[in-house]
Structure formats: C-alpha cells, structure tokens
Design an enzyme around this catalytic site. Structure first.
Site, short mmCIF file in Angstrom:
data_model
loop_
_atom_site.label_atom_id
_atom_site.label_comp_id
_atom_site.label_asym_id
_atom_site.label_seq_id
_atom_site.Cartn_x
_atom_site.Cartn_y
_atom_site.Cartn_z
N ASP A 264 37.46 -13.96 15.74
CA ASP A 264 37.60 -12.79 14.87
C ASP A 264 37.72 -13.30 13.44
O ASP A 264 37.84 -14.50 13.18
CB ASP A 264 38.80 -11.93 15.30
C1 NOJ Z 1 38.15 -7.69 12.49
C2 NOJ Z 1 38.22 -6.90 13.75
O1 NOJ Z 1 39.39 -7.25 14.47
C3 NOJ Z 1 37.02 -7.04 14.65
O2 NOJ Z 1 37.11 -6.07 15.65
C4 NOJ Z 1 35.76 -6.93 13.86
O3 NOJ Z 1 34.65 -6.99 14.72
C5 NOJ Z 1 35.72 -8.04 12.85
N1 NOJ Z 1 36.86 -7.97 11.96
C6 NOJ Z 1 34.45 -8.01 11.99
O4 NOJ Z 1 34.50 -6.95 11.14
#
Ligand code: NOJ
Length: 696
Positions: A264
């Site tokens: 993430d």
């Molecule tokens: C943070 C989020 O937790 C995740 O779900 C998302 O896909 C990514 N950032 C990319 O934006």
C-alpha cells in the site's frame, strides 16, 4: 497460473536489463488520495526505465503520452502499467461495495466490476486496486464502505465475483482489451483495526484469522486474481508489508499465489515508523525478502535496493524473481502488443446501458429497515423533502470515486421529483399541502472511506433535530439514510414511519431511491453488516461466540451492557420487502448425517402478502462444541426467491459437513463438522427456525 511462455519471454528480456532497470520495474509512483498528481519528472523516469507503473492516472491521452516515451524512447521499450483506484466505477459510478453486497447477488457485482474494467481500460488503466475484501465488524472504521461487510462467506463470494468481473472470464490468466488486472486488498486483516481507528494495529487469534478474516482473500486468489496489495497495519506485531510468514508463507506457499504483490501507499517505508525496521534501508531489505514485488510510493526500493543488491546475493535473487513477476503481468495484460489506450473507446463511457446497470445495482442495494405501511407511496403524491444531503450529488457518489461525472449524478431530490410532486425545504414548514415528509439524513462522502474513522456513529444532532421536527408536524415521516457505514439510528428509529438505508448509491442513486419509494421496485436488499443501537457496541457482528455467560434477559452477571439493550438495532441479513413471507418448519432428510452424506434441507416459503416480492432465504450453521470454539451462527448458504402474491415454493439446499467445520491451518481447508450441530433457516440472522442433527 504461471504461463511458461511469458516466463520465458520475461527471462529473455531480463538478460538485457541492468540492475537499475530491474529495480525500476518494482517502483510505482503517482498521486492517489494523498495529493494531486505532480507529474514533473514522470517523463524522465519513463525514459530512463526508473518506473514500472504509475498510479492515479486515467486520462488516456496522458497515459498514451507517457507510454509512448516508455515504449519508444526507453532503452528496452518496456511498457508501463497505469493503475487506479477504481473501487466502484470510474465514469459510471455504482453503489459503494458495502451497499452492493446487500444485494446478496455476487453475480451483479461481477457485472458492475466488468463495466468498471471496461471504462478503466478505455481510459488507459490496466490495473485496478480492487476488490477490497477486508472483513469489517466495526462501523467506526470508515473503510467498511469499501468491502462486503462482516461475513466471510458473503465476503468470499463477492471477492471471487468481482475478480472475475474485472479480469474477464478466461482461466488462462490473460487479460483482453476490455478487462484489467484486479488487486485484492488489503492483505491482511486491515478491517480488524483496533477500535475501528484507521491504520491501527491488528491483533487476531489464529482461530479468527483462519475462520473469519482470511477466507475472502483466498477466494480472490482462487478466482485467479493477478495482484495482491499488502495492508498498512501490523498483524500481531509484524507490519504486513514486511511480513514474510504472511506473504511468502500463507499467500505464496499455502495458497499458491504467483502474481504481483504491491505495497500500500508508502507502506514499505512505514515499517520504520511501526518500530519494526531500523531505518528505510532496512525497510527495503525486509519488504523485498518478504516478497513484496512493487513499492508503491515508499521510495525505499528505488533509493536503497541497488546498494543492498551489490552486497547481498539473496536480494539480487529477489529482485530477479520479482521483476519477472512484473514483466509476466505486463505480458498477460497484452501491453507488449497493445501498449496504448484506444481513444475511440472513450465515446462508450457512461453510456445508457452502463447507467441502466448502475440503476439495477442501486435498487438492489437499498435496504428497507422499517415500514408501518406508509411505503410504497402513491406515485405523484405531494411530498416535502428536507435535509441537506437531498441535493448533494457528490455524496450520492460516495467515497473513492472521481467527481468527473458528478454534475449528471441523480441526487435524491431530483430522483424523487421524477416520481412525486416534491418540494424541498431545509426544515419542515407549511406542511398542510403534503402527504408525507421525507428526511434525508446520514453522512457525506468525505465522512466515509479512508482516514474517516469516527468515535461516534450516531446521527448528527442536526439530523436528529430534523426528524424530530418532522415528527412534530404530525405528517408521516420517511427517513432516508445516506451513508457508507451502518450508523446507530436508535435516536430516530421510533420517530419515523419508514426507515430506508440508501447508502451512497452512485450515478443514478436518486432515481433508484424514488423507484423504491413509489413501489416500482420492491426493496430486496439485506444487511451485510449489523447496525448497532449505540456506537459503544462496536465491534458488533452476528457470528460471535457464545461466551461462558451468554446473554439472558433479566439476568445480572451476563455478557451484556448495562446501559444498552442487547444485540443490534438491525441484524445481519435483515431487510423488509413490500410483501410478507411465511416459512414452514425446515426439515432435513436425516437426523444423523453419515460419513459420506450431505445435509439435504428444505423449507416451504409462501408469499402471504398482496404483491410480488423477493425473499432471501438464509441458512446458518452452528457446531455445538468444538476445540477451539465456533461462532453461534455462520452463514452457510442463501437463495433469492421471487414469488408472486400467494405463491409458495419449496426451497432446497444441500450442504456438505466437510465444508462447515473449523479451519485450523493457513491452507484454509475446513475440517468436517462432527457431532451435534444446528441449522437455522429464515429471513435474517435473528429471525430463523432451528433444526438439530448429528454428523458422524
Ligand atoms: C491507500 C489505500 O489504502 C489503498 O486502498 C489504495 O489503493 C492506495 N492508497 C492507492 O491509492
């Protein structure tokens, strides 16, 4: 899943690649919700092979421009992947995933995911960061909106369905022009964040991990998902992004996942803040050894891997293995043959056909919680609509979506105006001309989703005041709740004649609401997350353990709160229709199920009301004694049954005790359920009839 030909091609290509170019493939940069895209330097990176994928770009011309640089100007011409958070639609916005799961129709989720994939790929995006399959049992967590609620069985069905929708039907792992690579997230157990506070620590027993939290991720893997995203949280003390037992052990070895694991956002670097890694270099080393293929915006791989690799053969081998995964993904996506978005497809975005599907999904997501008979309202009736959310188009779209089609979104008031003679007033005034007041209450899109944990999930004071003022007028009051989470609705529950959970329904949400209000569509949604009476009951879920002191009304030292009635306000599986259904006593063929026998179950269902309707017949299972313990009820099967007024049908289910017992290992293979068992059949997790039996 691994296709030998792609692996061969990737290896051939890698022979020509420098260490820096391989590391480039593991680097992902972009924007996301944490800021707007700052594209300076992107072109240089693409040209120099310093990046393998970008996130948060879905302008096809912009994607093509960068792609052209990568393909035509970089040394080896390796195409880029553009990734995006297409959570519930890109241009055509579908209900938030939690809402859509209330349809109890995974096949519907497959169709909406397929349209989302179609629009995403038309915009140059070949990788979406969905589905989110985190089990969420605490509605304080704002991201409960993005998943399929509290139940592993529902969660698994929707996970698999969405993966198939995004990636397309083929089993060979190849993705055609109109589909994309899906990404199951957040691995693992992000939804169990302590006290529902986003990014918080997660502590789970093996019993909970294997039986409740991991199954939906595995269902996505079994459905052929090509990528997995690690979670921000630590799991029992180890941050998920540097968690080798989780990624290498469970995901890759036990489940056989061979695709790309992406961190993430900045999660590789955050292992330092968790207090797990000494510094960012250590983060890079731990993450790559744990099997994280792509570093999303952590800038740990691009900064440190090269140095680390020079000194450590194991890291060099990891880089090769992981780079190969990225290249194989690019082959599967067809990017070496068709690197560019086909601009002629842009005209098919947001078409009437897609909006029709959005309307179907929105109608099926709505859950009727209370109705004293005021609904359905007569078409054309004169109604007064109140509440600021009634005209809020952006909030109708919900969290995690792009406001590009906001202007043409059908808000609640506009939808109601298509079916009724409606006026709008901020507060209920001059009521003499109306037959009902519709109060639109709940939360805005900004109050749900990421970083939107709430310590209080009751309605806002202003919403409660609005409903009380409406009640005072003496007119029937219909409350429409727009939200991304189960809210604690106790404060208004007794004041309203009807209560409708409308969620954040997407592009044509207002129209779907009006269809339900006037009876053009008879509501059929069922809750996939329990609605608490009070915030303090969270986490709350039907599938709890009995405890040594289960609740018994009127008794003192029992598992309960002193200042709150027991149980949810509205339980898992609950939802009313515009008709009534009667269940016979369910029966099973044998009271003792032999070693090779299945449980054959039937129940007679009758529509005793005056109109046609759809009932969702639910089957729950309980094994009376087990070491360790099992939940009081676990959803084991369901069927949606449509019956005309007065019609009856015998509904049959076949269950296998082999699928119902406890799961003790990461392979997630259930044991056979043995001994005394119970099956519950009915309309929701509380209103059901029990049969006892024994399995051998
Ligand atoms: C943070 C989020 O937790 C995740 O779900 C998302 O896909 C990514 N950032 C990319 O934006």
């Amino acid at each position: 899943m691994k296709d030998k030909e792609y692996v061969r091609k990737a290896r051939l290509l890698m022979r020509k690649m420098t260490l820096e170019e391989k590391i480039g493939q593991l680097n992902q940069v972009g924007a996301s919700i944490y800021g707007t895209t700052n594209e300076s330097g992107y072109e240089e990176m693409a040209k120099n092979g310093k990046v393998g994928s970008f996130l948060s770009l879905h302008d096809p011309e912009r994607c093509n421009k960068l792609q052209r640089i990568a393909v035509e100007q970089s040394r080896l011409g390796i195409p880029l992947i553009f990734a995006e958070d297409v959570i519930h639609g890109l241009k055509t916005v579908f209900p938030v995933p939690l809402a859509e799961s209330c349809s109890f129709e995974p096949e519907l989720a497959s169709r909406t995911a397929e349209v989302a994939a179609d629009e995403a790929s038309a915009c140059g995006v070949k990788w979406v960061f969905a589905p989110m399959t985190d089990i969420a049992r605490d509605a304080r967590w704002g991201r409960i909106a993005e998943g399929s609620g509290e139940d592993p069985y529902i969660g698994s069905l929707f996970a698999a369905a969405r993966v198939k929708g995004f990636q397309g039907g083929g089993n060979d792992g190849n993705i055609d022009e109109k589909h994309v690579a899906a990404c199951v997230k957040h691995f693992a157990c992000y939804g169990a964040a302590e006290s529902g506070k986003d990014y918080n620590t997660v502590q789970l027993s093996d019993n909970n991990l294997y039986n409740a939290y991991l199954p939906p991720y595995k269902a996505a893997v079994d459905a052929g998902v090509l990528t997995v995203m690690t979670a921000f949280n630590d799991l029992n003390g180890t941050p998920c992004t540097v968690n080798a037992p989780l990624i290498e052990g469970i995901l890759r070895k036990s489940w056989g996942f061979e695709g790309v694991v992406v961190s993430d956002w900045a999660a590789v670097a955050e292992a330092e803040y968790h207090g797990y890694c000494a510094d960012r270099k250590d983060c890079a080393a731990e993450a790559i050894k744990a099997g994280v293929t792509v570093d999303m915006m952590g800038h740990a791989y691009d900064t440190y891997l090269s140095d680390l690799a020079k000194k450590d053969g194991k890291i060099r081998r990891c880089i090769d293995e992981l780079c190969e995964q990225v290249l194989v993904l690019k082959y599967r996506l067809g990017l070496f043959d068709r690197p560019y978005a086909d601009l002629s497809r842009v005209k098919d975005l947001y078409s009437q056909e897609k909006l029709d599907l959005a309307a179907e999904a929105a109608r099926k997501s709505i859950v009727l919680l209370k109705n004293d008979g005021i609904l359905p309202l007569k078409r054309g009736a004169k109604v007064l609509v109140t509440g600021g959310l009634a005209t809020d188009k952006r909030s109708m779209l919900g969290c995690w979506c792009f406001p590009e089609t906001q202007e043409s979104t059908v808000d609640t008031l506009s939808g109601i105006k298509e079916k009724f003679a409606a006026d709008y007033a901020a507060v209920p005034v001059d009521i003499s001309r109306y037959s009902a007041i519709i109060c639109v209450v709940g939360e805005t899109n900004r109050e749900t989703g990421e970083a939107a944990s709430h310590a209080f999930i009751g309605l806002k004071e202003s919403d409660v005041a609005l409903v009380k003022a409406a009640k005072k007028t003496g007119l029937p009051v219909i409350a429409l709740v727009l939200s991304g989470r189960p809210l604690a609705l106790t404060e208004i529950n007794d004041d309203v004649n009807a209560l409708v959970e409308c969620w954040h329904l997407g592009s044509v949400g207002g129209r779907a609401i009006a269809d339900v209000l006037c009876g053009d569509f008879s509501p059929e949604g069922r809750l996939t997350a329990s609605f608490p009476r009070e915030t303090g009951q969270c986490p709350i879920y039907y599938s709890h353990f009995n405890t040594g002191r289960p609740y018994i009304a009127g008794q003192g030292c029992r598992c309960k709160f002193r200042d709150c009635d027991e149980g949810p306000l509205y339980p898992f599986g609950f939802g009313l229709t515009y008709t009534e259904f009667e269940y016979s006593e369910p029966t099973i063929e044998n009271a003792v199920i032999g070693k090779n026998d299945k449980i054959r179950l039937s129940v007679k269902l009758k529509n005793t009301g005056k109109v046609e309707g759809t009932e969702t017949v639910q089957v729950y299972f309980r094994q009376i004694s087990s070491k360790p313990i099992r939940p009081m009820k676990s959803l084991a099967a369901f069927k949606k049954v449509r019956l005309a007024a007065g019609e009856s049908r015998t509904v049959k289910f076949t269950l296998d005790p082999d699928d119902l017992g406890i799961i003790r290992t990461a392979a997630l293979k259930p044991e056979r359920a043995k001994g005394k068992c119970e099956i519950f059949v009915g309309a929701n997790s509380e209103d059901c009839k029990k049969i006892e039996f024994v399995t051998e």
